[in-house]
Design a protein around this motif. Structure first.
Motif, mmCIF file in Angstrom:
data_model
loop_
_atom_site.group_PDB
_atom_site.id
_atom_site.type_symbol
_atom_site.label_atom_id
_atom_site.label_comp_id
_atom_site.label_asym_id
_atom_site.label_seq_id
_atom_site.Cartn_x
_atom_site.Cartn_y
_atom_site.Cartn_z
ATOM 1 N N ASP A 80 -9.121 -5.759 -12.199
ATOM 2 C CA ASP A 80 -9.151 -6.939 -13.053
ATOM 3 C C ASP A 80 -8.602 -8.132 -12.275
ATOM 4 O O ASP A 80 -8.312 -8.043 -11.085
ATOM 5 N N GLU A 81 -8.444 -9.246 -12.961
ATOM 6 C CA GLU A 81 -8.130 -10.511 -12.306
ATOM 7 C C GLU A 81 -6.777 -10.513 -11.612
ATOM 8 O O GLU A 81 -6.544 -11.322 -10.713
ATOM 9 N N ARG A 82 -5.889 -9.622 -11.988
ATOM 10 C CA ARG A 82 -4.578 -9.568 -11.331
ATOM 11 C C ARG A 82 -4.701 -9.184 -9.862
ATOM 12 O O ARG A 82 -3.873 -9.578 -9.034
ATOM 13 N N PHE A 83 -5.722 -8.423 -9.536
ATOM 14 C CA PHE A 83 -5.820 -7.830 -8.202
ATOM 15 C C PHE A 83 -7.027 -8.304 -7.394
ATOM 16 O O PHE A 83 -7.162 -7.951 -6.225
ATOM 17 N N GLU A 84 -7.885 -9.096 -8.005
ATOM 18 C CA GLU A 84 -9.161 -9.392 -7.362
ATOM 19 C C GLU A 84 -9.023 -10.187 -6.065
ATOM 20 O O GLU A 84 -9.860 -10.069 -5.166
ATOM 21 N N ASN A 85 -7.985 -10.966 -5.907
ATOM 22 C CA ASN A 85 -7.807 -11.746 -4.672
ATOM 23 C C ASN A 85 -7.032 -10.996 -3.589
ATOM 24 O O ASN A 85 -6.893 -11.503 -2.467
ATOM 25 N N TYR A 86 -6.545 -9.811 -3.931
ATOM 26 C CA TYR A 86 -5.674 -9.092 -3.002
ATOM 27 C C TYR A 86 -6.157 -7.679 -2.681
ATOM 28 O O TYR A 86 -5.794 -7.119 -1.645
ATOM 29 N N GLY A 87 -6.936 -7.107 -3.564
ATOM 30 C CA GLY A 87 -7.294 -5.708 -3.436
ATOM 31 C C GLY A 87 -6.312 -4.837 -4.205
ATOM 32 O O GLY A 87 -5.285 -5.306 -4.701
ATOM 33 N N LEU A 88 -6.642 -3.549 -4.289
ATOM 34 C CA LEU A 88 -5.859 -2.628 -5.092
ATOM 35 C C LEU A 88 -4.837 -1.887 -4.256
ATOM 36 O O LEU A 88 -5.130 -1.442 -3.146
ATOM 37 N N ALA A 89 -3.658 -1.744 -4.792
ATOM 38 C CA ALA A 89 -2.657 -0.879 -4.173
ATOM 39 C C ALA A 89 -3.161 0.559 -4.222
ATOM 40 O O ALA A 89 -3.939 0.919 -5.105
ATOM 41 N N PRO A 90 -2.734 1.402 -3.282
ATOM 42 C CA PRO A 90 -3.191 2.797 -3.291
ATOM 43 C C PRO A 90 -2.772 3.533 -4.560
ATOM 44 O O PRO A 90 -1.741 3.218 -5.158
ATOM 45 N N LYS A 91 -3.571 4.524 -4.949
ATOM 46 C CA LYS A 91 -3.299 5.277 -6.174
ATOM 47 C C LYS A 91 -1.935 5.946 -6.147
ATOM 48 O O LYS A 91 -1.293 6.110 -7.183
ATOM 49 N N SER A 92 -1.496 6.327 -4.970
ATOM 50 C CA SER A 92 -0.249 7.080 -4.848
ATOM 51 C C SER A 92 0.995 6.202 -4.815
ATOM 52 O O SER A 92 2.115 6.707 -4.890
ATOM 53 N N LYS A 93 0.808 4.892 -4.701
ATOM 54 C CA LYS A 93 1.954 3.986 -4.595
ATOM 55 C C LYS A 93 1.640 2.684 -5.325
ATOM 56 O O LYS A 93 0.919 1.827 -4.816
ATOM 57 N N ALA A 94 2.230 2.520 -6.500
ATOM 58 C CA ALA A 94 1.926 1.362 -7.347
ATOM 59 C C ALA A 94 2.822 0.163 -7.080
ATOM 60 O O ALA A 94 2.776 -0.824 -7.819
ATOM 61 N N ASP A 95 3.624 0.213 -6.000
ATOM 62 C CA ASP A 95 4.610 -0.848 -5.767
ATOM 63 C C ASP A 95 3.977 -2.239 -5.770
ATOM 64 O O ASP A 95 4.453 -3.158 -6.450
ATOM 65 N N TYR A 96 2.910 -2.410 -5.007
ATOM 66 C CA TYR A 96 2.267 -3.724 -4.937
ATOM 67 C C TYR A 96 1.454 -4.032 -6.196
ATOM 68 O O TYR A 96 1.199 -5.204 -6.507
ATOM 69 N N ALA A 97 1.054 -3.011 -6.923
ATOM 70 C CA ALA A 97 0.383 -3.258 -8.203
ATOM 71 C C ALA A 97 1.354 -3.917 -9.178
ATOM 72 O O ALA A 97 1.008 -4.881 -9.876
ATOM 73 N N PHE A 98 2.577 -3.412 -9.231
ATOM 74 C CA PHE A 98 3.594 -4.044 -10.089
ATOM 75 C C PHE A 98 3.884 -5.469 -9.614
ATOM 76 O O PHE A 98 4.007 -6.400 -10.422
ATOM 77 N N LEU A 99 3.991 -5.650 -8.309
ATOM 78 C CA LEU A 99 4.259 -6.985 -7.770
ATOM 79 C C LEU A 99 3.160 -7.965 -8.174
ATOM 80 O O LEU A 99 3.444 -9.076 -8.648
ATOM 81 N N LEU A 100 1.906 -7.557 -8.016
ATOM 82 C CA LEU A 100 0.791 -8.452 -8.339
ATOM 83 C C LEU A 100 0.669 -8.679 -9.847
ATOM 84 O O LEU A 100 0.239 -9.751 -10.290
ATOM 85 N N HIS A 101 1.047 -7.701 -10.636
ATOM 86 C CA HIS A 101 1.075 -7.875 -12.089
ATOM 87 C C HIS A 101 2.044 -8.994 -12.466
ATOM 88 O O HIS A 101 1.715 -9.898 -13.240
ATOM 89 N N GLY A 102 3.250 -8.947 -11.879
ATOM 90 C CA GLY A 102 4.230 -9.989 -12.164
ATOM 91 C C GLY A 102 3.808 -11.340 -11.633
ATOM 92 O O GLY A 102 3.992 -12.369 -12.294
ATOM 93 N N LEU A 103 3.222 -11.344 -10.437
ATOM 94 C CA LEU A 103 2.784 -12.595 -9.823
ATOM 95 C C LEU A 103 1.704 -13.265 -10.657
ATOM 96 O O LEU A 103 1.664 -14.501 -10.781
ATOM 97 N N HIS A 104 0.825 -12.471 -11.230
ATOM 98 C CA HIS A 104 -0.247 -13.022 -12.065
ATOM 99 C C HIS A 104 0.308 -13.687 -13.328
ATOM 100 O O HIS A 104 -0.236 -14.690 -13.798
#
Length: 281
Positions: A188-212
């Motif tokens: 979704d739009e939270r990750f479209e400019n950066y790509g997805l964090a790996p399935k096994s490590k959501a650290d950057y997914a949380f970061l991009l969620h907050g950044l959005h």
């Protein structure tokens, strides 16, 4: 002093595992809620820290499945200072509310939005917000999948269920998400400019969620495992993009063994959305 035994006594339970359900039932009724608050305040009047930090860590947390490591107060104080006295604060994976309490200490007129998945932690979070008479919203569900089972509004001591959180400009984000948790990748739009964090490590997914969620020139402080600074693959691509945009403001290394249940070194990444230069402290 609120010991485990005293908390159990105030909740009228024999074992700590009963606390979560008992607490939620008491909080949902105005009369029992006010009696509960008054009984706790007779024992402990210092509202500047999370009374349940040690209680939940020792008796309630699920480190194996949910990687729950509760944030030391010193880190909470640091995040509150870093993100300044902004009006509207988002706390992702907020646990029992320790980080939010430290932000509230700096600005008691702020509005707080908390997201938390754990059913065990939720009643303690609602208690902590309402006994301090905050203006706050709690989204109970998965932040990364953005699916919420319930949304609560806290206004003073009142707790009510609502359908949605009113639109608020988020000025600051504070976060200590579960370290390197698995996640179901959401495109979704939270990750479209950066790509997805790996399935096994959501650290950057949380970061991009907050950044959005944060507004331009807003500040974000997130506690993550040290590996986010150098791991390769998808995380490297996200990290490079953040650096090229000038979004990363500072990197703060934390000592080993600062968390109770893990020895790994950790860092605080400080991000500023819309920062004009690419300097990193």
């Amino acid at each position: 002093m609120l010991t485990t035994e005293k908390i159990n006594e105030l909740l009228n339970i024999k074992e700590a595992y009963q606390a979560s359900d008992r607490l939620l039932n008491l909080l949902m009724d105005e009369t029992t809620r006010n009696k509960l608050f008054d009984s706790f305040l007779e024992v402990e009047s210092d509202l500047s820290y999370d009374w349940f930090h040690r209680y939940f860590q020792d008796e309630q947390s699920d480190r194996k499945n949910k990687k729950q490591d509760f944030t030391p107060n010193e880190i909470g104080k640091l995040l509150a200072l870093i993100t300044k006295n902004n009006v509207n604060t988002l706390d992702v994976a907020s646990g029992t509310g320790g980080l939010t309490i430290q932000k509230w200490n700096k600005n008691k007129k702020g509005i707080f939005i908390c997201e938390e998945l754990s059913e065990r932690a939720l009643p303690f979070l609602l208690f902590n917000l309402a006994i301090r008479e905050m203006t706050a919203y709690v989204l109970h569900g998965d932040s990364l999948e953005q699916e919420y089972a319930a949304i609560y509004k806290i206004n003073g001591r009142e707790i009510t269920k609502i359908d949605a959180v009113p639109n608020k400009e988020i000025n600051s984000v504070i976060m200590n998400p579960p370290f390197s948790a698995k996640w179901n990748q959401a495109k979704d739009e939270r990750f479209e400019n950066y790509g997805l964090a790996p399935k096994s490590k959501a650290d950057y997914a949380f970061l991009l969620h907050g950044l959005h969620k944060i507004e331009d020139n807003g500040l974000m402080g997130i506690v993550l495992p040290h590996g986010v600074l150098f791991r390769s693959g998808r995380e490297q691509k996200i990290r490079k993009k953040l650096l090229e945009q000038g979004t990363i403001k500072a990197v703060i290394g934390l000592p080993e063994k600062i968390f109770v249940n893990t020895d790994i070194p950790t860092v605080i990444l400080v991000l500023e959305k819309g920062k004009e230069n690419k300097d990193v402290m």
